[in-house]
Design a protein around this motif. Structure first.
Motif, PDB file in Angstrom:
ATOM      1  N   ILE A  46       0.817  -1.216   0.000  1.00 30.74           N
ATOM      2  CA  ILE A  46       0.000   0.000   0.000  1.00 30.74           C
ATOM      3  C   ILE A  46       0.851   1.267   0.000  1.00 30.74           C
ATOM      4  N   GLY A  47       2.185   1.123   0.018  1.00 32.73           N
ATOM      5  CA  GLY A  47       3.013   2.278  -0.255  1.00 32.73           C
ATOM      6  C   GLY A  47       3.919   2.790   0.835  1.00 32.73           C
ATOM      7  N   PHE A  48       4.048   2.071   1.943  1.00 29.65           N
ATOM      8  CA  PHE A  48       4.979   2.539   2.969  1.00 29.65           C
ATOM      9  C   PHE A  48       6.411   2.347   2.469  1.00 29.65           C
ATOM     10  N   ARG A  49       7.216   3.405   2.629  1.00 30.67           N
ATOM     11  CA  ARG A  49       8.597   3.344   2.176  1.00 30.67           C
ATOM     12  C   ARG A  49       9.454   2.526   3.126  1.00 30.67           C
ATOM     13  N   ASP A  50       9.228   2.696   4.422  1.00 32.61           N
ATOM     14  CA  ASP A  50      10.007   1.984   5.439  1.00 32.61           C
ATOM     15  C   ASP A  50       9.061   1.320   6.431  1.00 32.61           C
ATOM     16  N   LEU A  53      -3.859  -2.440   7.141  1.00 33.10           N
ATOM     17  CA  LEU A  53      -4.438  -1.113   6.955  1.00 33.10           C
ATOM     18  C   LEU A  53      -5.115  -1.016   5.595  1.00 33.10           C
ATOM     19  N   PHE A  54      -6.359  -0.544   5.609  1.00 31.95           N
ATOM     20  CA  PHE A  54      -7.089  -0.237   4.385  1.00 31.95           C
ATOM     21  C   PHE A  54      -7.556   1.215   4.463  1.00 31.95           C
ATOM     22  N   PHE A  55      -7.472   1.904   3.352  1.00 28.59           N
ATOM     23  CA  PHE A  55      -8.009   3.256   3.243  1.00 28.59           C
ATOM     24  C   PHE A  55      -8.767   3.352   1.921  1.00 28.59           C
ATOM     25  N   PRO A  56      -9.616   4.352   1.740  1.00 29.73           N
ATOM     26  CA  PRO A  56     -10.408   4.420   0.505  1.00 29.73           C
ATOM     27  C   PRO A  56      -9.532   4.384  -0.746  1.00 29.73           C
ATOM     28  N   PHE A  57      -9.886   3.482  -1.661  1.00 29.10           N
ATOM     29  CA  PHE A  57      -9.242   3.348  -2.969  1.00 29.10           C
ATOM     30  C   PHE A  57      -7.783   2.904  -2.866  1.00 29.10           C
ATOM     31  N   CYS A  58      -7.439   2.165  -1.808  1.00 28.94           N
ATOM     32  CA  CYS A  58      -6.042   1.752  -1.613  1.00 28.94           C
ATOM     33  C   CYS A  58      -5.579   0.754  -2.664  1.00 28.94           C
ATOM     34  N   GLU A  59      -6.497   0.198  -3.446  1.00 26.50           N
ATOM     35  CA  GLU A  59      -6.094  -0.734  -4.498  1.00 26.50           C
ATOM     36  C   GLU A  59      -5.399  -0.008  -5.654  1.00 26.50           C
ATOM     37  N   ARG A  91      -4.408   3.616  -5.243  1.00 25.67           N
ATOM     38  CA  ARG A  91      -3.711   4.799  -4.759  1.00 25.67           C
ATOM     39  C   ARG A  91      -2.851   4.419  -3.558  1.00 25.67           C
ATOM     40  N   SER A  92      -1.711   5.055  -3.438  1.00 25.85           N
ATOM     41  CA  SER A  92      -0.776   4.708  -2.372  1.00 25.85           C
ATOM     42  C   SER A  92      -1.078   5.473  -1.099  1.00 25.85           C
ATOM     43  N   VAL A  93      -0.530   4.982   0.004  1.00 25.93           N
ATOM     44  CA  VAL A  93      -0.697   5.667   1.271  1.00 25.93           C
ATOM     45  C   VAL A  93      -0.067   7.052   1.213  1.00 25.93           C
ATOM     46  N   ARG A  94       0.974   7.224   0.432  1.00 26.31           N
ATOM     47  CA  ARG A  94       1.591   8.541   0.293  1.00 26.31           C
ATOM     48  C   ARG A  94       0.644   9.516  -0.405  1.00 26.31           C
ATOM     49  N   MET A 103      -2.611   9.332  -0.387  1.00 31.03           N
ATOM     50  CA  MET A 103      -3.707   9.587   0.546  1.00 31.03           C
ATOM     51  C   MET A 103      -3.293  10.592   1.619  1.00 31.03           C
ATOM     52  N   LEU A 104      -2.087  10.432   2.171  1.00 32.50           N
ATOM     53  CA  LEU A 104      -1.641  11.337   3.228  1.00 32.50           C
ATOM     54  C   LEU A 104      -1.315  12.724   2.688  1.00 32.50           C
ATOM     55  N   THR A 105      -0.891  12.824   1.438  1.00 32.04           N
ATOM     56  CA  THR A 105      -0.707  14.136   0.819  1.00 32.04           C
ATOM     57  C   THR A 105      -2.022  14.887   0.761  1.00 32.04           C
ATOM     58  N   PHE A 106      -3.077  14.198   0.347  1.00 36.05           N
ATOM     59  CA  PHE A 106      -4.400  14.819   0.316  1.00 36.05           C
ATOM     60  C   PHE A 106      -4.861  15.200   1.718  1.00 36.05           C
ATOM     61  N   HIS A 107      -4.669  14.313   2.656  1.00 37.63           N
ATOM     62  CA  HIS A 107      -5.103  14.569   4.034  1.00 37.63           C
ATOM     63  C   HIS A 107      -4.361  15.773   4.618  1.00 37.63           C
ATOM     64  N   THR A 108      -3.082  15.897   4.304  1.00 39.61           N
ATOM     65  CA  THR A 108      -2.298  17.040   4.767  1.00 39.61           C
ATOM     66  C   THR A 108      -2.814  18.332   4.141  1.00 39.61           C
ATOM     67  N   GLU A 109      -3.183  18.281   2.867  1.00 40.08           N
ATOM     68  CA  GLU A 109      -3.725  19.462   2.198  1.00 40.08           C
ATOM     69  C   GLU A 109      -5.032  19.921   2.824  1.00 40.08           C
ATOM     70  N   GLU A 110      -5.724  19.001   3.480  1.00 41.25           N
ATOM     71  CA  GLU A 110      -6.942  19.360   4.202  1.00 41.25           C
ATOM     72  C   GLU A 110      -6.648  19.850   5.621  1.00 41.25           C
ATOM     73  N   ARG A 111      -5.375  20.103   5.894  1.00 38.36           N
ATOM     74  CA  ARG A 111      -4.910  20.619   7.185  1.00 38.36           C
ATOM     75  C   ARG A 111      -5.232  19.656   8.331  1.00 38.36           C
ATOM     76  N   ARG A 112      -5.064  18.374   8.050  1.00 31.92           N
ATOM     77  CA  ARG A 112      -5.260  17.353   9.069  1.00 31.92           C
ATOM     78  C   ARG A 112      -3.920  16.692   9.363  1.00 31.92           C
ATOM     79  N   ASP A 113      -3.621  16.518  10.644  1.00 36.31           N
ATOM     80  CA  ASP A 113      -2.364  15.918  11.070  1.00 36.31           C
ATOM     81  C   ASP A 113      -2.541  14.529  11.673  1.00 36.31           C
ATOM     82  N   ALA A 114      -3.752  14.002  11.625  1.00 36.80           N
ATOM     83  CA  ALA A 114      -4.012  12.665  12.163  1.00 36.80           C
ATOM     84  C   ALA A 114      -5.248  12.112  11.480  1.00 36.80           C
ATOM     85  N   MET A 115      -5.398  10.789  11.537  1.00 34.19           N
ATOM     86  CA  MET A 115      -6.547  10.142  10.912  1.00 34.19           C
ATOM     87  C   MET A 115      -7.117   9.079  11.829  1.00 34.19           C
TER      88      MET A 115
END
Length: 289
Positions: free
Chosen positions: A43-47, A104-110, A112-115, A117-129
């Motif tokens: 799902i896209g974790f680098r480490d 871990l599953f998130f919307p459309f993870c098949e 789209r990568s976790v990176r 998803m988190l880029t979008f979440h950050t753009e929404e000014r959210r620091d946690a999920m």
């Protein structure tokens, strides 16, 4: 590479981990350990950092791709205490924490990568999920006595509910945009689950910052980071699909002989797809389409 402690890992590999996002996995046994690790990379974790006790082995592929740390995983609040050791050292990095047999599953993870998803979440000014822990269990316990079966996984399609979260320090006032969520096996077999462990919500994806602390109940010391959405619209949520509760109920002598099956009339086969979890209301795409 293997490390003797978290401190040694951060000393030797801290700069390499600072790009993120980072997955911290704690393994209490070897059950589906390689599969759990492969999922995080998929799902896209680098480490991925794996915290394990002495005596647990990995397949060759994972041994070369994972940062393995020897750790006392059976200590009280072992996971939250371990996560807190990473927070100050990796300020600004998105961190996900979990156990083996958790996915871990998130919307459309098949697609789209976790990176992403988190880029979008950050753009929404959210620091946690907010993530919901969705209990998985084997359909046939005669064939899979530890209740773990990736090819025969089931989950509850209903029976989930939420209660207002109250603030004892402020006269039991209701906290803004915070709820305690319940359901799954911890609700159906609550007589075997201590009250503090019955919640199924975790803030298991967050951006580290100096001074932040993860509590043993998997909430954070920053109250805004414990909210399920911002004040102006709904946000993304995710799900941690977990065999851990089923496995514990099948290995604990106090519950082993009283549970012949986990299936009931509201069980449904898990198809390992995020759309099923969204259809069941177990995670929210928010404004991400």
């Amino acid at each position: 590479m293997r490390y003797s402690s978290i401190a040694r890992l951060l000393e030797q590999a801290g700069p390499a981990l600072a790009t993120g996002p980072l997955c911290l996995m704690m393994a209490e046994d070897e059950v589906e350990l390689d599969a759990s690790l492969r999922h995080q990379f998929k799902i896209g974790f680098r480490d991925v950092v794996l915290l394990i006790p002495e005596g647990i082995s990995l397949g060759d592929e994972m041994e070369h791709n994972v940062h393995v740390v020897t750790h006392d995983v059976f200590a009280e609040a072992a996971l939250s205490n371990a996560v807190n050791q990473f927070i100050d050292a990796l300020a600004g990095v998105w961190i996900h924490y979990c156990y083996n047999t958790e996915f871990l599953f998130f919307p459309f993870c098949e697609t789209r990568s976790v990176r992403e998803m988190l880029t979008f979440h950050t753009e929404e000014r959210r620091d946690a999920m907010l993530t919901y822990v969705v209990d998985l269990y084997a359909g046939d316990l005669g064939r899979n006595s530890n209740a773990v079966a990736l090819d025969d996984a089931w989950l509850d399609r209903s029976g989930y509910y939420a209660l207002a979260r109250e603030d004892a320090a402020k006269g039991w006032q209701t906290k803004d945009r915070q709820l305690d969520f319940f359901g799954g096996l911890r609700w159906r077999f609550e007589e075997h689950i201590p009250w503090p462990r019955r919640k199924i919500d975790r803030i298991s994806l967050f951006r580290a910052k100096k001074g932040l602390r993860l509590h043993p109940d998997f909430t954070l010391s920053d109250e805004e980071m414990n909210t399920y959405a911002c004040a102006w619209h709904n946000n993304l949520t995710a799900a941690v699909c977990s065999f851990r509760t089923a496995k514990a109920l099948r290995t604990n002598p106090g519950s082993l002989f009283s549970i012949p099956t986990f299936r009931w009339h509201n069980s449904v086969a898990f198809n390992w797809h995020s759309q099923q979890l969204m259809d069941l209301g177990l995670m929210e795409p928010g404004q991400w389409f």
